[in-house]
Design a protein around this motif. Structure first.
Motif, PDB file in Angstrom:
ATOM      1  N   GLY A   1     -10.655   8.629  -7.968  1.00 17.61           N
ATOM      2  CA  GLY A   1     -10.757   7.208  -7.669  1.00 17.61           C
ATOM      3  C   GLY A   1     -10.084   6.841  -6.356  1.00 17.61           C
ATOM      4  N   ILE A   2      -9.801   5.560  -6.210  1.00 12.87           N
ATOM      5  CA  ILE A   2      -9.232   5.024  -4.973  1.00 12.87           C
ATOM      6  C   ILE A   2      -7.846   4.478  -5.254  1.00 12.87           C
ATOM      7  CG2 ILE A   2      -9.497   3.243  -3.206  1.00 12.87           C
ATOM      8  CD1 ILE A   2     -12.522   3.409  -3.685  1.00 12.87           C
ATOM      9  N   CYS A   3      -6.888   4.841  -4.417  1.00 14.81           N
ATOM     10  CA  CYS A   3      -5.516   4.362  -4.532  1.00 14.81           C
ATOM     11  C   CYS A   3      -5.356   3.078  -3.723  1.00 14.81           C
ATOM     12  CB  CYS A   3      -4.547   5.433  -4.009  1.00 14.81           C
ATOM     13  SG  CYS A   3      -2.814   4.947  -4.096  1.00 14.81           S
ATOM     14  N   ILE A   4      -4.735   2.067  -4.340  1.00 14.64           N
ATOM     15  CA  ILE A   4      -4.448   0.808  -3.661  1.00 14.64           C
ATOM     16  C   ILE A   4      -2.953   0.550  -3.795  1.00 14.64           C
ATOM     17  CG2 ILE A   4      -4.834  -1.684  -3.620  1.00 14.64           C
ATOM     18  CD1 ILE A   4      -7.591  -1.137  -4.797  1.00 14.64           C
ATOM     19  N   GLN A   5      -2.287   0.332  -2.677  1.00 13.38           N
ATOM     20  CA  GLN A   5      -0.857   0.058  -2.671  1.00 13.38           C
ATOM     21  C   GLN A   5      -0.618  -1.354  -3.196  1.00 13.38           C
ATOM     22  OE1 GLN A   5       0.924   0.226   1.223  1.00 13.38           O
ATOM     23  NE2 GLN A   5       2.726   1.237   0.412  1.00 13.38           N
ATOM     24  N   THR A   6       0.372  -1.511  -4.093  1.00 14.23           N
ATOM     25  CA  THR A   6       0.693  -2.820  -4.654  1.00 14.23           C
ATOM     26  C   THR A   6       2.197  -3.072  -4.584  1.00 14.23           C
ATOM     27  OG1 THR A   6       1.013  -2.005  -6.907  1.00 14.23           O
ATOM     28  CG2 THR A   6      -1.222  -2.662  -6.302  1.00 14.23           C
ATOM     29  N   MET A   7       2.588  -4.303  -4.838  1.00 16.08           N
ATOM     30  CA  MET A   7       4.006  -4.658  -4.839  1.00 16.08           C
ATOM     31  C   MET A   7       4.649  -4.363  -6.186  1.00 16.08           C
ATOM     32  SD  MET A   7       3.928  -8.224  -2.746  1.00 16.08           S
ATOM     33  CE  MET A   7       5.687  -8.399  -2.524  1.00 16.08           C
ATOM     34  N   GLN A   8       3.851  -4.244  -7.234  1.00 17.27           N
ATOM     35  CA  GLN A   8       4.388  -4.018  -8.570  1.00 17.27           C
ATOM     36  C   GLN A   8       4.590  -2.527  -8.810  1.00 17.27           C
ATOM     37  OE1 GLN A   8       1.247  -5.876 -10.769  1.00 17.27           O
ATOM     38  NE2 GLN A   8       2.240  -7.869 -10.721  1.00 17.27           N
ATOM     39  N   ASP A   9       5.598  -2.183  -9.643  1.00 20.67           N
ATOM     40  CA  ASP A   9       5.839  -0.780  -9.985  1.00 20.67           C
ATOM     41  C   ASP A   9       4.609  -0.203 -10.656  1.00 20.67           C
ATOM     42  OD1 ASP A   9       8.378  -0.519  -8.978  1.00 20.67           O
ATOM     43  OD2 ASP A   9       9.350  -1.179 -10.813  1.00 20.67           O
ATOM     44  N   PRO A  10       4.237   0.980 -10.327  1.00 24.88           N
ATOM     45  CA  PRO A  10       4.907   2.010  -9.530  1.00 24.88           C
ATOM     46  C   PRO A  10       4.590   1.956  -8.035  1.00 24.88           C
ATOM     47  CG  PRO A  10       3.006   2.975 -10.581  1.00 24.88           C
ATOM     48  CD  PRO A  10       3.067   1.526 -11.024  1.00 24.88           C
ATOM     49  N   GLY A  11       4.029   0.864  -7.543  1.00 24.53           N
ATOM     50  CA  GLY A  11       3.734   0.726  -6.111  1.00 24.53           C
ATOM     51  C   GLY A  11       2.310   1.065  -5.744  1.00 24.53           C
ATOM     52  N   PHE A  12       1.489   1.418  -6.741  1.00 28.47           N
ATOM     53  CA  PHE A  12       0.085   1.719  -6.491  1.00 28.47           C
ATOM     54  C   PHE A  12      -0.734   1.413  -7.736  1.00 28.47           C
ATOM     55  CE2 PHE A  12       1.701   5.510  -8.501  1.00 28.47           C
ATOM     56  CZ  PHE A  12       0.661   5.927  -9.320  1.00 28.47           C
TER      57      PHE A  12
END
Length: 121
Positions: free
Chosen positions: A75-86
């Motif tokens: 799949g595709i990884c998307i960086q986020t602000m919530q844990d775990p950061g992705f």
């Protein structure tokens, strides 16, 4: 005509994204999507960078981009602000789970919630 149609579709998608956020989470910004920066209107938790420049800087600095470590098995990884950061987007991979690590069931099992990533439309 094609440009106008494309702009109209982009505006409708932006409005739909904003509606999917909590009212105080709607945000205009950028996010790392795959290997590039995507900018537009969406949720603060995904559009974590205010500008394209800030997004590109984070993308170039491999240590601050959790997706550069390839946490998603598929799949595709998307960086986020919530844990775990992705967040891993597993749709159309045949897998589900936090890292797209679980194979989709081939037959719905009794008492089991069928993962939405496994539904093929």
């Amino acid at each position: 005509m094609r440009v106008i149609t494309t702009l109209l579709i982009a505006c409708l998608v932006a409005v739909q994204l904003a509606w999917s956020c909590d009212p105080d989470q709607a945000h205009n910004g950028c996010k790392i999507y795959g290997a590039s920066c995507t900018c537009g209107f969406g949720c603060r938790t995904e559009f974590i960078y205010r500008t394209r420049r800030a997004c590109l800087n984070a993308l170039r600095e491999r240590s601050s981009n959790v997706c550069s470590r390839l946490p998603c098995l598929r799949g595709i990884c998307i960086q986020t602000m919530q844990d775990p950061g992705f967040s891993c987007k597993c749709e159309n991979t045949g897998f589900y789970g936090q890292r797209c690590e679980k194979a989709c069931p081939t037959v719905p099992m009794r008492g089991m919630v069928f993962p939405h990533e496994c539904i093929v439309i």
